[in-house]
Design a protein around this motif. Structure first.
Motif, mmCIF file in Angstrom:
data_model
loop_
_atom_site.group_PDB
_atom_site.id
_atom_site.type_symbol
_atom_site.label_atom_id
_atom_site.label_comp_id
_atom_site.label_asym_id
_atom_site.label_seq_id
_atom_site.Cartn_x
_atom_site.Cartn_y
_atom_site.Cartn_z
ATOM 1 N N THR A 288 0.784 -1.238 0.000
ATOM 2 C CA THR A 288 0.000 0.000 0.000
ATOM 3 C C THR A 288 0.813 1.283 0.000
ATOM 4 O OG1 THR A 288 -0.249 -0.122 2.422
ATOM 5 C CG2 THR A 288 -1.987 -1.111 1.076
ATOM 6 N N PRO A 289 2.047 1.333 0.567
ATOM 7 C CA PRO A 289 2.776 2.607 0.504
ATOM 8 C C PRO A 289 3.256 2.968 -0.902
ATOM 9 C CG PRO A 289 3.639 1.186 2.254
ATOM 10 C CD PRO A 289 2.759 0.349 1.399
ATOM 11 N N ALA A 290 3.239 2.033 -1.837
ATOM 12 C CA ALA A 290 3.820 2.258 -3.157
ATOM 13 C C ALA A 290 3.122 3.398 -3.898
ATOM 14 C CB ALA A 290 3.742 0.974 -3.984
ATOM 15 N N ASP A 291 3.861 4.009 -4.818
ATOM 16 C CA ASP A 291 3.301 5.078 -5.641
ATOM 17 C C ASP A 291 2.238 4.554 -6.596
ATOM 18 O OD1 ASP A 291 5.224 7.605 -5.198
ATOM 19 O OD2 ASP A 291 6.418 5.773 -5.159
ATOM 20 N N ARG A 292 2.375 3.306 -7.017
ATOM 21 C CA ARG A 292 1.390 2.705 -7.905
ATOM 22 C C ARG A 292 1.343 1.213 -7.627
ATOM 23 N NH1 ARG A 292 0.124 4.877 -12.939
ATOM 24 N NH2 ARG A 292 0.934 6.803 -12.065
ATOM 25 N N VAL A 293 0.150 0.647 -7.587
ATOM 26 C CA VAL A 293 -0.029 -0.787 -7.329
ATOM 27 C C VAL A 293 -0.704 -1.406 -8.536
ATOM 28 C CG1 VAL A 293 -1.028 -2.530 -5.819
ATOM 29 C CG2 VAL A 293 -0.230 -0.369 -4.845
ATOM 30 N N ILE A 294 -0.060 -2.444 -9.102
ATOM 31 C CA ILE A 294 -0.537 -3.089 -10.318
ATOM 32 C C ILE A 294 -0.701 -4.581 -10.054
ATOM 33 C CG2 ILE A 294 0.013 -3.583 -12.735
ATOM 34 C CD1 ILE A 294 1.623 -1.005 -12.782
ATOM 35 N N ALA A 295 -1.815 -5.144 -10.507
ATOM 36 C CA ALA A 295 -2.078 -6.575 -10.310
ATOM 37 C C ALA A 295 -2.730 -7.139 -11.557
ATOM 38 C CB ALA A 295 -2.971 -6.800 -9.089
ATOM 39 N N SER A 296 -2.618 -8.432 -11.746
ATOM 40 C CA SER A 296 -3.345 -9.103 -12.815
ATOM 41 C C SER A 296 -4.783 -9.333 -12.383
ATOM 42 C CB SER A 296 -2.683 -10.437 -13.162
ATOM 43 O OG SER A 296 -1.396 -10.230 -13.718
ATOM 44 N N GLY A 297 -5.638 -9.630 -13.336
ATOM 45 C CA GLY A 297 -7.046 -9.829 -13.015
ATOM 46 C C GLY A 297 -7.285 -10.962 -12.043
ATOM 47 N N ALA A 298 -6.438 -12.013 -12.092
ATOM 48 C CA ALA A 298 -6.632 -13.184 -11.239
ATOM 49 C C ALA A 298 -5.799 -13.144 -9.968
ATOM 50 C CB ALA A 298 -6.304 -14.456 -12.024
ATOM 51 N N THR A 299 -5.087 -12.059 -9.732
ATOM 52 C CA THR A 299 -4.350 -11.927 -8.476
ATOM 53 C C THR A 299 -5.315 -11.988 -7.291
ATOM 54 O OG1 THR A 299 -2.623 -10.561 -9.487
ATOM 55 C CG2 THR A 299 -2.878 -10.402 -7.104
ATOM 56 N N LEU A 300 -4.942 -12.703 -6.248
ATOM 57 C CA LEU A 300 -5.707 -12.694 -5.003
ATOM 58 C C LEU A 300 -5.064 -11.681 -4.068
ATOM 59 C CD1 LEU A 300 -6.359 -16.495 -4.401
ATOM 60 C CD2 LEU A 300 -7.709 -14.842 -5.695
ATOM 61 N N THR A 301 -5.815 -10.658 -3.677
ATOM 62 C CA THR A 301 -5.245 -9.584 -2.894
ATOM 63 C C THR A 301 -6.236 -9.124 -1.831
ATOM 64 O OG1 THR A 301 -4.088 -7.459 -3.032
ATOM 65 C CG2 THR A 301 -5.997 -7.755 -4.479
ATOM 66 N N GLY A 302 -5.860 -8.064 -1.123
ATOM 67 C CA GLY A 302 -6.711 -7.579 -0.041
ATOM 68 C C GLY A 302 -6.458 -8.345 1.243
ATOM 69 N N SER A 303 -7.493 -9.003 1.770
ATOM 70 C CA SER A 303 -7.414 -9.714 3.048
ATOM 71 C C SER A 303 -6.906 -8.781 4.143
ATOM 72 C CB SER A 303 -6.510 -10.950 2.931
ATOM 73 O OG SER A 303 -6.623 -11.766 4.069
#
Length: 800
Positions: free
Chosen positions: A632-647
């Motif tokens: 979250t501190p990053a200037d930009r966060v990029i993920a693929s559509g199937a990335t599992l994130t959050g939690s």
């Protein structure tokens, strides 16, 4: 008479040291030399660090070819040999053996060389030794400055000293403001001052100069011209053919008469941009199977094949660059996933295949083995054509997620796990519970629905199938090969050899049998960089596995990785202290772990930003919980559509073996000071009040997590709260909810980092950091790795 002859030879030796007399254009300039020929013109050029290359030339006058030169370089070391029969003294022979070393970097280097001169006149042999020093400075991509001092030891030939000589030179590339034109035009100018060894020849102690010009109108072809103060003009041509370079140069007098001329040949492990591709049609074959990972371990006791995604991305980029490969054949086996059947890294590879096809290179896919699954078919859909054997069935387009829960089993044996979470969704995928709650079931079902939508969208677009057909195929168990072809799911039924032949023919080959198809490997191909000075850098730091304090490591049992805060923070700090790093990509593939370790890594990210170095996070298959915390501190966060994130949440467990001890007759005695000293002791059954204290402790860190996300993402705390609770989102869902910034893979993150870092160079250097230790040594004894000096951070060029 002999003394005059010796004097002429000494002067010839001095000029001989300035490289071939028919050197063309900017070649031979002390400001341009940076390959094997630098052993003669400027030994500091060896410090630029080119890999193995050699140079050879043969030439002379119109009537007599007697000048021979040869040199080779390996890293910072160089060796050279020159032989000549001077026209002024035709019965004499000169030999020069050279050895040198350069040290420094692409923008500044120093070097030295040692020369042994031998000469023979009328059967009388003489020899001399001298030392040369050089400097090469390239502060910018358009300017290069060089200087040398030669014959500084005043060694003598039959009492006549070799004259010291000092040369300074500067070279310009006036079109370097446009990287595509940087090497089109190079201009050099060198000035030399030499002493007269006997002070007997008029103007022998004087300044001399030489100007050079090199024009590269198209890849692989260079025209060159030079002019010196003696009125000699040199013209020549150089042709590059992948790893070979052929040249010819001729020196003309001011009257237009031919002086010296000669031909040259050079070879480099680094590939040139060739004038013509003389190779036939080649097919690159790539094996894809098991689990994809950025950095898979080569060995584990439990096995389990893994494919290195970084190598695949690198190979496909090389295919697009060098033009030798006309087609690519993917041999795709079953592809595994962490939790879901469709993973982010499979999507990244699919996008890379799409880029390769867009570059005009045919890509065919062959589905191999008995384990063809949803992910392997999804990847194959990005190819121009799909081949499968007649004995293989395609899976239906359905999708499933399975979670085994062992909480009830533990209770059966008298073990109470007492799961405690901050957030209703945090234990959705935790196996230590007795089952999912209704809200957790709904969240998992919605996650599955989103991933399935991504699957059928790609299949529909790539295979030209309607929504109705896709919905019918979702309910199918398996689809036989013949039926799959009729529907349009595949293109051909055949074996690997059939796919190989078809792939070759698609690339323009006239092969009639797969036995005659030429396959190739591109993993070891290196490319020659002609640009001056340091190229701007983007550092890529890997953050893989469960997060913990201490150092990163690998499991010898299954090859899994753990992310140590010491290691990752040190790598981020290494990037911060590198003056040439202008941006950082943090590649995250982690389901979380220690909050303390996660926060330390996040602090290292913030240190980079405090020094105005942007950080872009590229999420792999999984970037959840602590993996999201460090992102979250990053200037930009990029993920693929199937990335599992959050939690976004906190989970803990207070296990109790009290019932098991009681049933087995085990008595556990406890002696304490303090009312809550043994709340987490596994031998006691915690009370409701004690569990409430643990919950309170976890809620504190949960609030810290939520408020941190709100601050870093620029969102209201109550908005984050609605997205938190430990809920896992797909990359697409996370984008819709503002938890990430865009959909993409590692290459997209690199491009964003280039833009945020203000890097105008289209292909900056990509480096990562790792240890030099063998993988088995890292696994068996990390302490021994450090003891042997392997634990230092080493820059590794990724070549992506």
């Amino acid at each position: 008479m002999r003394r005059i002859t010796l004097l002429l030879l000494v002067l010839t030796i001095s000029s001989f040291a300035a490289f071939d007399s028919y050197t063309v254009g900017t070649l031979g300039s002390v400001a341009v030399a940076d390959d094997a020929s630098a052993i003669w013109s400027n030994p500091a050029g060896l410090g630029v660090g080119r890999l193995f290359n050699f140079y050879a030339s043969y030439g002379g006058t119109e009537d007599k070819w007697s000048d021979l030169s040869g040199a080779f370089q390996m890293g910072c070391l160089g060796l050279g040999y020159q032989s000549s029969s001077p026209s002024l003294t035709p019965d004499s022979f000169l030999d020069r053996f050279s050895a040198g070393m350069g040290f420094g970097s692409e923008d500044f280097s120093l070097g030295f060389s040692m020369d042994w001169h031998g000469e023979e006149i009328a059967d009388v042999k003489e020899s001399a030794f001298d030392m040369n020093f050089g400097l090469l400075w390239r502060p910018m991509s358009f300017i290069s400055v060089g200087a040398t001092a030669t014959n500084i030891f005043d060694d003598k030939v039959d009492g006549i000293a070799l004259p010291p000589s000092y040369t300074g030179g500067v070279a310009f590339r006036p079109l370097a403001f446009d990287h595509s034109l940087a090497n089109l035009l190079t201009v050099s100018f060198d000035v030399n001052w030499s002493e007269d060894p006997l002070n007997t020849i008029d103007d022998a102690e004087q300044l001399s100069w030489r100007g050079g010009l090199a024009i590269r109108t198209i890849d692989g072809l260079a025209l060159a011209f030079s002019y010196d103060d003696d009125g000699f003009m040199t013209a020549g041509i150089n042709i590059e053919l992948t790893n070979l370079s052929l040249g010819y140069g001729a020196r003309l007098t001011d009257a237009g008469e031919l002086g010296n001329h000669g031909a040259s040949l050079s070879y480099s492990l680094e590939r040139f941009e060739p004038l013509a591709d003389l190779s036939g049609s080649e097919v690159l074959t790539l094996e894809v199977g098991g689990g994809l990972h950025d950095d898979p371990t080569p060995f584990s006791l439990l096995g389990g094949a893994k494919t290195d995604l970084t190598n695949l991305l690198r190979d496909l980029k090389r295919v697009r660059r060098d033009g030798d490969v006309d087609a690519v054949l993917l041999r795709i086996w079953s592809l595994g996933g962490n939790i879901t059947p469709l993973t982010a890294l499979v999507q990244e590879l699919g996008k890379e295949i799409e880029l390769t096809r867009a570059a005009g290179i045919s890509v065919y896919a062959f589905l191999a083995g008995d384990g063809t699954n949803t992910a392997s078919y999804y990847l194959a859909c990005y190819a121009d054509k799909i081949f499968i054997p007649r004995t293989i069935d395609l899976p239906g387009l359905g999708m499933a997620i399975h979670v085994n829960r062992i909480g009830g089993l533990a209770e059966k044996y008298g073990i109470d796990l007492n799961m405690i979470t901050s957030g209703d969704y945090k234990s959705s995928f935790h196996q230590t519970t007795k089952g999912a709650t209704e809200v957790q079931k709904q969240a998992i079902d919605e996650l599955l629905g989103d991933l399935h939508e991504q699957l059928i969208t790609v299949v529909g677009e790539q295979r030209g199938l309607s929504r109705t057909q896709l919905e019918e195929l979702t309910d199918a168990f398996s689809i036989p090969a013949l039926e799959a072809k009729e529907i349009g799911l595949i293109d051909e039924i055949g074996y690997y050899e059939d796919a190989l032949l078809a792939c070759s023919q698609a690339g323009g080959d006239s092969a009639e049998s797969f036995d005659s198809v030429s396959t190739t490997e591109v993993a070891s191909r290196l490319y020659r960089d002609e640009e001056w000075g340091y190229c701007p850098r983007i550092a890529i730091v890997g953050a893989y596995g469960s997060i913990r304090s201490g150092e990163s490591g690998r499991s010898l049992l299954d090859g899994s990785m753990t992310m140590g805060a010491d290691t990752v923070a040190a790598q981020l700090d290494k990037a911060r202290l590198d003056p040439h790093v202008q941006a950082v990509v943090l590649r995250v593939d982690s389901g979380g772990g220690s909050a303390i370790a996660s926060d330390r890594i996040a602090a290292a990210v913030r240190r980079l930003q405090a020094d105005d170095i942007p950080v872009v996070v590229s999420m792999g298959d999984l970037a959840a919980s602590g993996g999201y915390w460090i992102s979250t501190p990053a200037d930009r966060v990029i993920a693929s559509g199937a990335t599992l994130t959050g939690s976004i949440g906190v989970v803990g467990m207070v296990p109790s073996l009290a019932r098991l001890f009681e049933e087995q007759g085990i008595v556990r005695e406890s002696y304490t000071r303090g009312e809550n000293a043994d709340i987490t002791d596994y031998g006691d059954q915690p009370t409701a009040e004690e569990l409430a204290l643990v919950q309170q402790h976890m809620d504190y860190y949960y609030d810290m997590f939520v408020s941190g996300v709100a601050e870093d993402r620029g969102m209201a705390a109550d908005t984050v709260e609605k997205l938190a609770g430990g809920r896992v989102w797909s990359g697409q869902q996370a984008l819709d909810n503002g938890l990430i910034d865009e959909i993409g893979g590692l290459r997209d993150a690199i491009e964003v980092a280039r833009q945020l870092g203000g890097i105008d160079h289209p292909t900056p250097d990509l480096i990562t950091y790792g240890s030099l230790g063998p993988i088995w040594l890292e696994i068996l004894s990390p302490d021994l790795v450090r003891l042997l000096g392997f634990g230092s951070l080493v820059e590794v060029d990724l070549g992506l």
